[in-house]
Design an enzyme around this catalytic site. Sequence first.
Site, PDB file in Angstrom:
ATOM      1  N   LYS A  15       0.842  -1.200   0.000  1.00 46.81           N
ATOM      2  CA  LYS A  15       0.000   0.000   0.000  1.00 46.81           C
ATOM      3  C   LYS A  15       0.885   1.262   0.000  1.00 46.81           C
ATOM      4  O   LYS A  15       2.103   1.175   0.235  1.00 46.81           O
ATOM      5  CB  LYS A  15      -0.926  -0.055   1.211  1.00 46.81           C
ATOM      6  CG  LYS A  15      -1.920  -1.242   1.168  1.00 46.81           C
ATOM      7  CD  LYS A  15      -2.754  -1.321   2.438  1.00 46.81           C
ATOM      8  CE  LYS A  15      -3.816  -2.413   2.369  1.00 46.81           C
ATOM      9  NZ  LYS A  15      -4.614  -2.502   3.616  1.00 46.81           N
ATOM     10  N   TYR A  55     -12.278  -4.303  -3.434  1.00 46.54           N
ATOM     11  CA  TYR A  55     -12.799  -4.728  -2.134  1.00 46.54           C
ATOM     12  C   TYR A  55     -14.196  -5.327  -2.218  1.00 46.54           C
ATOM     13  O   TYR A  55     -14.593  -6.070  -1.325  1.00 46.54           O
ATOM     14  CB  TYR A  55     -12.746  -3.585  -1.124  1.00 46.54           C
ATOM     15  CG  TYR A  55     -11.345  -3.433  -0.562  1.00 46.54           C
ATOM     16  CD1 TYR A  55     -10.811  -4.403   0.290  1.00 46.54           C
ATOM     17  CD2 TYR A  55     -10.539  -2.361  -0.911  1.00 46.54           C
ATOM     18  CE1 TYR A  55      -9.518  -4.295   0.786  1.00 46.54           C
ATOM     19  CE2 TYR A  55      -9.241  -2.243  -0.416  1.00 46.54           C
ATOM     20  CZ  TYR A  55      -8.743  -3.217   0.442  1.00 46.54           C
ATOM     21  OH  TYR A  55      -7.472  -3.126   0.925  1.00 46.54           O
ATOM     22  N   ASN A 157      -1.729  -0.361   7.331  1.00 42.62           N
ATOM     23  CA  ASN A 157      -1.093  -1.633   7.677  1.00 42.62           C
ATOM     24  C   ASN A 157      -0.199  -2.175   6.562  1.00 42.62           C
ATOM     25  O   ASN A 157       0.032  -3.376   6.466  1.00 42.62           O
ATOM     26  CB  ASN A 157      -2.150  -2.655   8.100  1.00 42.62           C
ATOM     27  CG  ASN A 157      -3.244  -2.829   7.064  1.00 42.62           C
ATOM     28  OD1 ASN A 157      -3.124  -2.341   5.938  1.00 42.62           O
ATOM     29  ND2 ASN A 157      -4.307  -3.516   7.428  1.00 42.62           N
ATOM     30  N   HIS A 160      -1.781  -5.361   1.446  1.00 41.43           N
ATOM     31  CA  HIS A 160      -3.002  -6.145   1.263  1.00 41.43           C
ATOM     32  C   HIS A 160      -2.579  -7.545   0.851  1.00 41.43           C
ATOM     33  O   HIS A 160      -1.652  -7.700   0.057  1.00 41.43           O
ATOM     34  CB  HIS A 160      -3.881  -5.547   0.156  1.00 41.43           C
ATOM     35  CG  HIS A 160      -4.909  -6.539  -0.309  1.00 41.43           C
ATOM     36  ND1 HIS A 160      -6.080  -6.750   0.389  1.00 41.43           N
ATOM     37  CD2 HIS A 160      -4.907  -7.428  -1.345  1.00 41.43           C
ATOM     38  CE1 HIS A 160      -6.767  -7.714  -0.217  1.00 41.43           C
ATOM     39  NE2 HIS A 160      -6.074  -8.140  -1.271  1.00 41.43           N
ATOM     40  N   GLU A 171      -9.058 -11.357  -7.458  1.00 42.45           N
ATOM     41  CA  GLU A 171      -8.220 -10.156  -7.327  1.00 42.45           C
ATOM     42  C   GLU A 171      -7.087 -10.132  -8.359  1.00 42.45           C
ATOM     43  O   GLU A 171      -6.762  -9.078  -8.910  1.00 42.45           O
ATOM     44  CB  GLU A 171      -7.635 -10.087  -5.914  1.00 42.45           C
ATOM     45  CG  GLU A 171      -8.699  -9.784  -4.870  1.00 42.45           C
ATOM     46  CD  GLU A 171      -8.169  -9.724  -3.452  1.00 42.45           C
ATOM     47  OE1 GLU A 171      -8.956  -9.414  -2.550  1.00 42.45           O
ATOM     48  OE2 GLU A 171      -6.970  -9.992  -3.232  1.00 42.45           O
TER      49      GLU A 171
HETATM   50  P1  ADP Z   1      -7.349  -7.411   5.584  1.00 41.90           P
HETATM   51  O1  ADP Z   1      -6.584  -6.374   4.785  1.00 41.90           O
HETATM   52  O2  ADP Z   1      -6.566  -7.851   6.803  1.00 41.90           O
HETATM   53  O3  ADP Z   1      -7.854  -8.566   4.761  1.00 41.90           O
HETATM   54  P2  ADP Z   1     -10.096  -6.343   5.584  1.00 41.90           P
HETATM   55  O4  ADP Z   1     -10.285  -7.012   4.270  1.00 41.90           O
HETATM   56  O5  ADP Z   1     -11.091  -6.627   6.663  1.00 41.90           O
HETATM   57  O6  ADP Z   1      -8.635  -6.655   6.196  1.00 41.90           O
HETATM   58  O7  ADP Z   1     -10.072  -4.746   5.408  1.00 41.90           O
HETATM   59  C1  ADP Z   1      -9.379  -4.151   4.334  1.00 41.90           C
HETATM   60  C2  ADP Z   1      -8.555  -3.000   4.836  1.00 41.90           C
HETATM   61  O8  ADP Z   1      -9.419  -1.968   5.355  1.00 41.90           O
HETATM   62  C3  ADP Z   1      -7.606  -3.298   5.989  1.00 41.90           C
HETATM   63  O9  ADP Z   1      -6.368  -3.866   5.563  1.00 41.90           O
HETATM   64  C4  ADP Z   1      -7.440  -1.933   6.618  1.00 41.90           C
HETATM   65  O10 ADP Z   1      -6.499  -1.121   5.904  1.00 41.90           O
HETATM   66  C5  ADP Z   1      -8.825  -1.310   6.453  1.00 41.90           C
HETATM   67  N1  ADP Z   1      -9.727  -1.537   7.590  1.00 41.90           N
HETATM   68  C6  ADP Z   1     -10.435  -2.656   7.853  1.00 41.90           C
HETATM   69  N2  ADP Z   1     -11.208  -2.523   8.937  1.00 41.90           N
HETATM   70  C7  ADP Z   1     -11.002  -1.241   9.379  1.00 41.90           C
HETATM   71  C8  ADP Z   1     -11.509  -0.462  10.476  1.00 41.90           C
HETATM   72  N3  ADP Z   1     -12.390  -0.973  11.335  1.00 41.90           N
HETATM   73  N4  ADP Z   1     -11.066   0.811  10.625  1.00 41.90           N
HETATM   74  C9  ADP Z   1     -10.184   1.319   9.772  1.00 41.90           C
HETATM   75  N5  ADP Z   1      -9.670   0.648   8.719  1.00 41.90           N
HETATM   76  C10 ADP Z   1     -10.058  -0.613   8.519  1.00 41.90           C
HETATM   77 MG    MG Z   2      -9.347  -8.616   3.259  1.00 42.75          MG
END
Ligand code: ADP
Ligand code: MG
Length: 202
Positions: A15, A55, A157, A160, A171
């Site tokens: 990211k 997403y 974070n 992805h 994806e």
């Molecule tokens: P992952 O990336 O671990 O698969 P998700 O698919 O649930 O997680 O969410 C996509 C991205 O959205 C996360 O990597 C994070 O950057 C952001 N995100 C998810 N949940 C939250 C939240 N509650 N508050 C802020 N950002 C979030």
């Molecule tokens: Mg995810």
Amino acid sequence: MKNHPKYERTLVIIKPDGVQRTLVGEIIRRYERTGLKLAAIKMCVPTAEMVERHYTLDPEWRLKTGLKSIKGYTDKNLTPPHTDPLKVTEIVLKNLTKYLTSGPVIAMVWQGAHAVELVRKITGGTEPRTSDVGTIRGDYVLDSYVMSDVDGRAVRNLVHASGSVKEAEDEIAHWFKKSEIMDYNIVSDKILYDVNLDGILE
Ligand code: ADP
Ligand code: MG
């Protein structure tokens, strides 16, 4: 035999914060050293449409993400912004689009046995505050839902990674043309997957 486990593929996106923190090499190294093979790589600035589509490829993502976020709050005795998981996701998606379109990202396809599961394990849990030590998200960043909420933004974070084999297939097709994904042999495949290991000794 393309249905052998060694052909499993997953999508990783470094990211904008990963690129800005100059962690590209470090992140690639972590996946590469497991024996996974890089099958495709490119740098781009994603459009809002690319991010939203990415997403929502999984029709369940909205509900799953909302429920996971709510659990993140309640586990810490915090109050979620909404009790309706879909409303929570709406906010997450808006903030995510802003985050991922803010600068260049690196999109990659990694291939090898259990690619999806291994890459998720190395990447770590969604919220860096609670991601395991030794994972990319646990070791290289300090963000939390508390901080992202205070500032009304997505949690940062660094990477992805696809959540399942099906998610990975969708994806990869979303980010790469077939011609951009390389089918090739790499010397290390032999020691990882060769059944007989004949050919090492002179
Ligand atoms: P992952 O990336 O671990 O698969 P998700 O698919 O649930 O997680 O969410 C996509 C991205 O959205 C996360 O990597 C994070 O950057 C952001 N995100 C998810 N949940 C939250 C939240 N509650 N508050 C802020 N950002 C979030
Ligand atoms: Mg995810």
